[in-house]
Design an enzyme around this catalytic site. Structure first.
Site, PDB file in Angstrom:
ATOM      1  N   CYS A 132      -0.952   4.035  -4.495  1.00  0.00           N
ATOM      2  CA  CYS A 132      -2.061   3.249  -3.958  1.00  0.00           C
ATOM      3  C   CYS A 132      -2.751   2.525  -5.109  1.00  0.00           C
ATOM      4  CB  CYS A 132      -3.043   4.177  -3.247  1.00  0.00           C
ATOM      5  SG  CYS A 132      -4.436   3.309  -2.516  1.00  0.00           S
ATOM      6  N   LEU A 133      -3.067   1.246  -4.905  1.00  0.00           N
ATOM      7  CA  LEU A 133      -3.729   0.464  -5.953  1.00  0.00           C
ATOM      8  C   LEU A 133      -5.098   1.041  -6.303  1.00  0.00           C
ATOM      9  CD1 LEU A 133      -2.848  -3.116  -4.669  1.00  0.00           C
ATOM     10  CD2 LEU A 133      -1.843  -1.944  -6.634  1.00  0.00           C
ATOM     11  N   GLY A 158       0.500  -3.932   0.685  1.00  0.00           N
ATOM     12  CA  GLY A 158      -0.558  -3.861   1.678  1.00  0.00           C
ATOM     13  C   GLY A 158      -1.893  -3.683   0.986  1.00  0.00           C
ATOM     14  N   GLN A 166     -10.652  -1.565  -0.106  1.00  0.00           N
ATOM     15  CA  GLN A 166     -10.106  -1.604  -1.466  1.00  0.00           C
ATOM     16  C   GLN A 166     -10.632  -2.790  -2.283  1.00  0.00           C
ATOM     17  OE1 GLN A 166      -5.801  -0.971  -0.108  1.00  0.00           O
ATOM     18  NE2 GLN A 166      -5.900   0.113  -2.065  1.00  0.00           N
ATOM     19  N   HIS A 209      -6.941   3.923   5.201  1.00  0.00           N
ATOM     20  CA  HIS A 209      -8.013   3.444   4.314  1.00  0.00           C
ATOM     21  C   HIS A 209      -9.270   3.083   5.106  1.00  0.00           C
ATOM     22  CE1 HIS A 209      -6.553   3.175   0.207  1.00  0.00           C
ATOM     23  NE2 HIS A 209      -5.426   2.587   0.569  1.00  0.00           N
ATOM     24  N   HIS A 254      -0.678   3.930   6.168  1.00  0.00           N
ATOM     25  CA  HIS A 254      -1.414   4.074   4.902  1.00  0.00           C
ATOM     26  C   HIS A 254      -2.648   3.157   4.906  1.00  0.00           C
ATOM     27  CE1 HIS A 254      -1.383   4.415   0.312  1.00  0.00           C
ATOM     28  NE2 HIS A 254      -2.197   3.401   0.525  1.00  0.00           N
ATOM     29  N   GLU A 255      -2.462   1.907   5.330  1.00  0.00           N
ATOM     30  CA  GLU A 255      -3.582   0.945   5.295  1.00  0.00           C
ATOM     31  C   GLU A 255      -4.648   1.297   6.331  1.00  0.00           C
ATOM     32  OE1 GLU A 255      -3.676  -0.754   2.765  1.00  0.00           O
ATOM     33  OE2 GLU A 255      -1.563  -0.614   2.199  1.00  0.00           O
TER      34      GLU A 255
HETATM   35 NI    NI Z   1      -3.717   2.425  -0.580  1.00  0.00          NI
END
Ligand code: NI
Length: 169
Positions: free
Chosen positions: A97-98, A46, A51, A143, A139-140
């Site tokens: 998380c990236l 995701g 991000q 963000h 989670h997304e």
């Molecule tokens: Ni993330």
């Protein structure tokens, strides 16, 4: 399509509340295409627009159910997504998380959610998700509100192996 650079902490765009999208034109289509390519290249399950440094309410999710290996992963691109219902029952799971490379955490979240939003072309969409898919959506969408998994985690740690690190988005 182009792979965009993934921003990491302490970039403040990750802490900002992203703005709602009001237009579904070419700019949005390009953003979504680029986010899909960036998510796949990472690889991740995701990605949220902040991000890639864009403070707009857009997420992409692509998740393959491990119990249904023969079914191709389903790709979601959602604009202005909102969680409209959550289950009472919560589940703990390990997230990464990236945008926070090198960290994992145990996060307790509702096990099932209902998500409402718009498709990339502006059509209303409702998704009922459970299990990992429900976790990824939460989670997304976090963000988009400047919330990161470490804010919700009961425990955060640095993975010792690359294998352990290859979790989540
Ligand atoms: Ni993330």
């Amino acid at each position: 399509m182009a792979v965009r650079q993934i921003v990491t902490l302490p970039n403040e765009v990750l802490r900002r509340k992203a703005r709602k999208c009001t237009e579904f034109g070419e700019e949005l289509q390009t953003l979504i295409e680029d986010m899909i390519e960036t998510m796949r290249q990472a690889p991740g399950v995701g990605l949220a627009a902040p991000q890639v440094g864009v403070s707009e309410r857009v997420i992409v999710v692509e998740y393959r159910d491990e119990e249904k290996e023969d079914i191709p992963p389903k790709l979601y691109a959602l604009v202005n997504p909102e969680i409209t219902r959550v289950s009472k029952e919560t589940v703990s799971g390990t997230e990464g998380c990236l945008s926070l490379p090198g960290l994992l955490g145990d996060v307790e979240r509702p096990g099932a959610v209902m998500v409402k939003g718009y498709s990339r072309r502006g059509q209303p969409v409702t998704i009922k998700a459970q299990g990992w898919l429900a976790r990824i959506f939460q989670h997304e969408i976090d963000h988009l509100n400047g919330v990161l998994f470490v804010d919700r985690a009961q425990r955060v740690w640095k993975p010792e192996s690359a294998e352990e690190a290859a979790a989540f988005d």
